[in-house]
Scaffold this active site. Structure first.
Site, PDB file in Angstrom:
ATOM      1  N   GLU A   1      -2.579   8.294  -1.982  1.00  0.00           N
ATOM      2  CA  GLU A   1      -1.284   8.154  -1.864  1.00  0.00           C
ATOM      3  C   GLU A   1      -0.453   9.545  -2.563  1.00  0.00           C
ATOM      4  OE1 GLU A   1      -0.166   3.623  -2.137  1.00  0.00           O
ATOM      5  OE2 GLU A   1      -0.395   4.704  -3.980  1.00  0.00           O
TER       6      GLU A   1
ATOM      7  N   TRP B   1      -1.665  -4.929   0.364  1.00  0.00           N
ATOM      8  CA  TRP B   1      -2.945  -5.069   1.196  1.00  0.00           C
ATOM      9  C   TRP B   1      -4.253  -5.250   0.239  1.00  0.00           C
ATOM     10  CZ3 TRP B   1      -6.665  -0.615   1.988  1.00  0.00           C
ATOM     11  CH2 TRP B   1      -6.440   0.559   0.938  1.00  0.00           C
ATOM     12  N   ASP B   2      -4.111  -5.142  -1.186  1.00  0.00           N
ATOM     13  CA  ASP B   2      -5.191  -5.379  -2.107  1.00  0.00           C
ATOM     14  C   ASP B   2      -6.035  -6.771  -1.989  1.00  0.00           C
ATOM     15  OD1 ASP B   2      -3.391  -3.541  -3.061  1.00  0.00           O
ATOM     16  OD2 ASP B   2      -3.434  -3.781  -5.205  1.00  0.00           O
TER      17      ASP B   2
ATOM     18  N   LYS C   1      -6.283  10.297  -4.920  1.00  0.00           N
ATOM     19  CA  LYS C   1      -5.858   9.354  -5.884  1.00  0.00           C
ATOM     20  C   LYS C   1      -7.110   8.198  -5.973  1.00  0.00           C
ATOM     21  CE  LYS C   1      -2.260   5.957  -6.939  1.00  0.00           C
ATOM     22  NZ  LYS C   1      -0.919   5.331  -6.520  1.00  0.00           N
ATOM     23  N   GLN C   2      -7.200   7.906  -4.711  1.00  0.00           N
ATOM     24  CA  GLN C   2      -8.396   6.691  -4.494  1.00  0.00           C
ATOM     25  C   GLN C   2      -9.205   7.068  -3.107  1.00  0.00           C
ATOM     26  OE1 GLN C   2      -5.031   3.857  -4.050  1.00  0.00           O
ATOM     27  NE2 GLN C   2      -6.488   2.846  -2.778  1.00  0.00           N
TER      28      GLN C   2
END
Length: 752
Positions: A481, A352-353, A592-593
């Site tokens: 994640e 999906w990046d 994580k992000q």
């Protein structure tokens, strides 16, 4: 953080030959041209630790999934871009002494990636001979790789160099699930002018096509004195005499052809033979100049110039160089793997990046047709998305987290079954393209099949909570994640609601043929509206060091965690993914992000400044940025909130994530899709680029340590140049008709 290369605006250079950093050096000096690419391993024998990696775009293998407990709907295989023929291999001897820089007494060592011209240069002196090696993967002839040696005496003596130049099919993938080798040799040959070897991927039980790859090598210079052929290798033997007081050159050219472009083994072989013959009339200077000119054309459109901070300048150019080496829109069958041609982690597949981070960059630096190709890639794989949804017992289309052909091929359950938020980002890409270009034709045509079948998926994936009179989504992994199997992840729910709302708003605009194919009923559309009206979005008031704040809650139980900021923890635990058990990570509050904040990154105008600030100030202190995709999002949001120091801090991390090995994971390959983040941080963050109701808005600021920055921007048939310095911001119209933009809140008419 570890910096092994010198800071320079246009090069990535090291004079250290440190075995401990060899794999890191190889990642950093990777080359590619979208069609193929390779890590920066040495051509000659290196007996120390190394990762030999050469990859061909679109060539992959379905490696059988290996898990302890099989689950219904589990992907049968993990697709991966496999290590291809090693066509740079050379066994080199100086006066009978084998060149092996892991063992030799080496002086004058230098390895330097020239980003301006797109070449890798290497220099060293050994056994009295200085080697100057230039490697390129041609941007002008996609099938061509070239290795040029300039040899000179360092001790005033004459020397004899023996080159045993090979193409080796006996290669391995380090991430093979069952330690298999994926190639079989079909044919090989040596003749007067060249040698070739033809390989094919081994059979697989999943119906994935077998790929044929043929590499043919030819040479300029030297005296050929023999050929050798084994089961999986062809070799041409040359001697090169190095004079005492001048230099001599030797050049190896490799042409790589595949069954992706030609039908049948004979045609693949013949194509390589023809291309080799065509190039025979060209000199090395001809080849180099054509390649360098193509890179000059790319830099003219996309270069970001920074004055006052060479590290920042090097970072953005390195990232753009590696991004364009991976994908430049020349082949609509291809997409952008997170590691590109620089390593095997993530399998080289599509994530999906692309839609989340890469499409916004290509919209700004390339013709819109490049983005149309990326959108069409997803339409062409719609059948796979139907299959993925059906595997989970759901209607509509579920786009994969990891794929080559549209079928989900990731082998971790929390990704395959739970990280379904990726589906909404495919729809976001359609919105992003339409909003920025003003072109609705794809949305009204093929894009309608993509968008509305994604909406169908979400309408079936939600469930109704009678107790709350709300629609909910349970059992997911959000963008963070470091949490799995959570209920009502804010980002997942918000984006599902947005997809349904966006679909409803544009339904009347799509053409009749597409509506007929979709066969949506009034009952379906009414149900979508009901879900939009009743979607549950968790929110709460929380106490913080700066007082009470109203926030959107990452998921139902997030606030029950021990919410100790990461800055208050011992710093020797970082990165936590390399120091903590997975159980401890899942129980922690550490992110994580961007997760909740990711919706605000996509749609900054959909949230108030207070909402953005409250959520940023709550979640960023809990974020460890151990995803390469994390820093740019936080940089852009910080810039939006006038938190300029934080915006610059996060930009520096995004720009130099690999150059400085921030997360101690660059040795296995670069973070190609994350490299988009440095451009986004400058253009959407520092320059405040937004498109509202068809008008371009810019709200630039100048980072404290910079004296100037400038970039070009493609917008609706116009090319603009934006420059920002101590005197303010200025925008020039490079091409296109006169245009009115909003600059710092004021309408400005641009004319040539």
């Amino acid at each position: 953080m570890k910096r092994i290369f010198e800071v320079d605006p246009w090069t990535v250079t090291s004079h250290d030959l440190n075995p401990e950093d060899k794999r890191l050096q190889e990642s950093m000096t990777s080359l590619g041209n979208e069609y193929m690419g390779m890590r920066g391993m040495f051509e000659e024998v290196y007996s120390g630790d190394t990762h030999q990696g050469i990859y061909v775009g679109g060539v992959w293998f379905p490696d059988k999934t290996r898990v302890g407990w099989w689950k219904n709907g589990y992907p049968l295989y993990f697709g991966k871009a496999i290590n291809a023929l090693n066509y740079v291999k050379a066994d080199i001897y100086v006066d009978g002494n084998q060149v092996d820089l892991a063992k030799n007494d080496v002086t004058d060592f230098e390895v330097s990636l020239d980003m301006k011209n797109g070449v890798l240069n290497r220099t060293f002196t050994v056994f009295g001979v200085t080697f100057k090696i230039t490697r390129l993967v041609s941007a002008a002839v996609k099938e061509l790789a070239d290795i040029h040696y300039e040899l000179s005496s360092a001790d005033g003596q004459t020397h004899t160099i023996r080159f045993d130049a090979s193409i080796d099919a006996d290669v391995v993938n380090e991430d093979s699930n069952y330690d298999e080798k994926f190639w079989q040799v079909l044919d090989a040959g040596n003749d007067t002018d060249s040698s070739f070897i033809a390989t094919q991927t081994i059979e697989n039980p999943f119906g994935v096509p077998q790929f044929t790859v043929v590499a043919r090598q030819s040479f300029v210079g030297g005296e050929k004195h023999g050929v050798n052929r084994s089961e999986k290798e062809v070799t041409d033997n040359f001697d090169v005499e190095v004079p005492a007081k001048s230099s001599v050159s030797f050049e190896k050219r490799v042409i790589v052809t595949t069954s992706r472009d030609y039908d049948g083994l004979a045609q693949v072989i013949k194509a390589g033979e023809t291309l080799t013959a065509d190039l025979a009339a060209q000199t090395y200077d001809d080849i180099y100049t054509a390649h360098a000119q193509e890179w000059a054309n790319r830099w003219e459109k996309a270069d970001v110039q920074i004055e006052g901070d060479d590290a920042a300048q090097q970072g953005i150019r390195f990232n753009l160089f590696q991004l364009f080496s991976t994908y430049y829109g020349n082949d609509p069958r291809l997409n952008i793997g997170p590691k590109g041609f620089t390593g095997e982690k993530y399998g080289g597949a599509t994530y999906w990046d692309t839609e989340a981070f890469a499409i916004p960059v290509y919209l700004g630096v390339a013709d819109p047709s490049v983005t149309r190709s990326l959108l069409q890639y997803r339409f062409d794989q719609l059948d796979g998305a139907f299959h993925n949804a059906k595997e989970q017992g759901l209607k509509g289309a579920l786009y994969p987290m990891v794929t080559f052909d549209g079928i989900e091929s990731h082998n971790e359950w929390e990704i395959t079954f739970e990280e379904i938020h990726r589906n909404s980002t495919i729809a976001y890409a359609i919105y992003n393209y339409t909003n920025i270009t003003g072109d609705h034709s794809w949305l009204d045509g093929d894009g309608a099949q993509v968008l509305y079948n994604i909406a169908r998926f979400w309408a079936d994936r939600v469930h109704y909570s009678a107790r709350n009179d709300k629609y909910m989504i349970h059992g997911v992994t959000g963008p963070n994640e470091y949490e799995n199997n959570v209920n009502n992840n804010f980002y997942t729910n918000w984006m599902a609601k947005w997809v349904l709302q966006y679909s409803l708003e544009h339904y009347d605009e799509i053409n009749a043929d597409e509506k007929a194919k979709l066969a949506l009923t009034d009952e379906e559309l009414a149900k979508w509206q009901e879900i939009v009206d009743k979607m549950y979005l968790p929110e709460a008031d929380v106490e913080t060091k700066t007082g009470k704040k109203h926030i959107f809650v990452q998921h139902d139980t997030f606030l029950d965690k021990d919410l100790t900021p990461i800055a208050d923890m011992p710093q020797d635990i970082r990165p936590i993914n390399q120091n903590w058990s997975w159980d401890r990570i899942l129980r922690s509050p550490y992110i994580k992000q961007s997760d909740t904040l990711h919706a605000m990154f996509y749609f900054p105008d959909a949230f108030t400044e207070e909402e953005k600030r409250n959520n940023f100030e709550f979640y960023e202190p809990l974020t460890v940025h151990e995803s390469s995709l994390s820093p740019s999002v936080h940089s852009i949001l910080a810039a939006d909130l006038q938190m300029e120091d934080k915006a610059v801090e996060m930009y520096e991390r995004a720009a130099r994530l690999d150059l400085d090995n921030y997360n101690n994971d660059t040795s296995d390959g670069l973070h190609i899709t994350a490299m988009t983040g440095s451009w986004l941080a400058i253009v959407q963050g520092f320059a405040g680029m937004r498109v509202r109701d068809g008008k371009l808005h810019l709200k630039p600021f100048l980072p404290k340590n910079w004296t100037k920055y400038a970039f070009r921007l493609v917008f609706r048939g116009h090319v603009l140049e934006v420059s920002v310095d101590g005197q303010g911001a200025h925008v020039d119209l490079i091409s296109g008709e006169p245009l009115v933009i909003d600059l710092l809140g004021q309408d400005v008419e641009l004319t040539k």
